[in-house]
Design an enzyme around this catalytic site. Structure first.
Site, PDB file in Angstrom:
ATOM      1  N   ASP A  68       0.345  -1.731  -0.315  1.00  0.00           N
ATOM      2  CA  ASP A  68       0.099   0.398   0.053  1.00  0.00           C
ATOM      3  C   ASP A  68       1.091   1.749  -0.164  1.00  0.00           C
ATOM      4  OD1 ASP A  68       1.008  -0.977   2.481  1.00  0.00           O
ATOM      5  OD2 ASP A  68      -0.332   1.295   3.247  1.00  0.00           O
ATOM      6  N   GLU A  69       0.794   2.059  -0.586  1.00  0.00           N
ATOM      7  CA  GLU A  69       0.640   4.019  -0.352  1.00  0.00           C
ATOM      8  C   GLU A  69       1.924   4.311  -0.730  1.00  0.00           C
ATOM      9  OE1 GLU A  69      -1.775   5.577   3.154  1.00  0.00           O
ATOM     10  OE2 GLU A  69      -0.658   4.313   3.792  1.00  0.00           O
TER      11      GLU A  69
END
Length: 389
Positions: free
Chosen positions: A200-201
């Site tokens: 993620d991210e």
């Protein structure tokens, strides 16, 4: 320093659970309310990287999970702020990157003996432990410990803030491939057939490098004999039998829908329903608000199988609440943010939906809280419930 992978028998430390523990084969998820819980994967994720919580605190979380018929404990073991698990052959990870936390607070990490204790305690309660080491983003702690993970050989400072999206592994760094292969192989040995690889991210990772790094991680876990869980952004890089964890509606649903059509399981952890680090209301002292606020009734009244438009309900393997720890420091903080919302979430996990159940639930949770009071636990006294004195 030379890095030597630990032998598999050295790192298998008690997380192999019994036949009744954990999600098992999520493909066999056709259960009715009369035959058993609605979902095979009924989880709680706990971030021990932003702030570290010791074995006793994790055992409290396991006790609460067991009371509520949850069966998967997902531990977020590495991030920008700290590295929290001993990895044989890679001592720098804990020697250099375990002592920090958000705000400069003390850190910590789990030795293999600690991990064995957690796994054995979880196993006695029918709970599977899933380890996560996030990559290619959320990796400042690893980059700080191992300069060879940086193409320029520099050592970044440890991060004690809560900003995200600025760190990344690189396909150009000399140590990256070995790090991914060996660390994830050892995490597979620590787990119970599942390893969470993050994904993620990764806001500063070039697209082609992101795909290469995540796919390298997926392949390493599969070679080690485990299946992969990854966050929503990695949906198109997983294989049938793996699981994608949904957290942010802002990312969109197409990747999840495409993954589900290939036989990837979908695990629902939407921030606006399942992130129990969100404040109860704007005045709550603890927590964040990026996904809004989540009161008790919000945690109850939703249907995971209907959350993503167009998703085949059979693709939903389960649900997982998550407690991130940017603002949490103590055992009281943990119980206050979990309770009573974890009870509402568990009703969704076991029944498949909490829609239309408020009246029944608010009476039941008031009685359940009597046990919390007797044990001295702190909880939030949400409106609409007759709480014990």
């Amino acid at each position: 320093m030379e890095h030597r992978p630990g032998r598999r028998d050295e790192v298998r430390t008690g997380c192999a659970t019994g036949d009744n523990a954990g999600p098992g084969s999520w493909e066999n998820n056709e259960m009715s309310e009369t035959s058993g819980p609605a979902f095979g994967w009924r989880g709680l994720g706990l971030d021990v990287s932003r702030h570290f919580f010791g074995v006793d605190d994790v055992e409290l979380v396991i006790d609460l999970m067991a009371e509520m018929d949850l069966n998967v404990l997902h531990l977020h073991l590495s991030d920008d702020q700290g590295w929290r698990i001993e990895i044989p052959g890679w001592p720098e990870l804990t020697e250099r990157s375990s002592g920090s936390a958000v705000g400069g607070d003390p850190g910590g990490y789990y030795t293999l003996a600690d991990w064995s204790r957690i796994c054995e305690y979880a196993g006695r309660h029918g709970i599977t432990v899933v380890p996560e080491s996030d990559l290619p983003g959320h990796t400042t702690a690893a980059l700080h410990a191992l300069p060879g993970l940086n193409p320029d050989g520099r050592t970044p400072d440890l991060h004690t803030g809560i900003e995200v999206g600025f760190s990344t592994l690189s396909t150009d760094a000399p140590l990256t491939d070995r790090y991914i292969d060996e660390v994830l192989t050892q995490l597979a040995g620590l787990g119970s057939g599942w390893v969470h690889i993050g994904g993620d991210e990764s806001k500063v990772t070039p697209h082609d490098q992101y795909r290469a790094l995540v796919r390298r991680a997926v392949d390493a876990v599969h070679r080690a004999g485990s299946r992969v869980v990854a966050w929503q952004e990695a949906a198109d890089l997983l294989d049938p039998g793996d699981v994608i964890q949904v957290w942010d509606r802002g990312i969109g649903w197409q990747g999840v829908l495409d993954a589900a059509s290939r036989g990837v399981g979908v695990l629902l952890s939407p921030g606006d329903r399942a992130y129990l680090d969100m404040k109860y209301d704007p005045d709550t002292a603890l927590g964040l608000t990026w996904a809004g606020t989540i009161e008790l009734r919000d945690a109850l009244e939703w249907d995971p199988r209907q959350y993503i438009p167009g998703l085949d309900p059979a693709a939903v393997v389960g649900v997982e609440a998550f407690l991130w720890s940017e603002t949490l420091r103590t055992r009281d903080d943990l119980s206050y943010m979990l309770l009573p919302r974890l009870a509402a979430f568990s009703q969704v996990a076991t029944r498949g939906s909490g829609i239309g159940q408020w009246q029944e639930f608010r009476s039941a949770v008031g009685r359940q809280a009597q046990g919390w009071a007797e044990r001295g636990l702190r909880w939030h006294r949400s409106a609409g419930v007759d709480w014990p004195d």
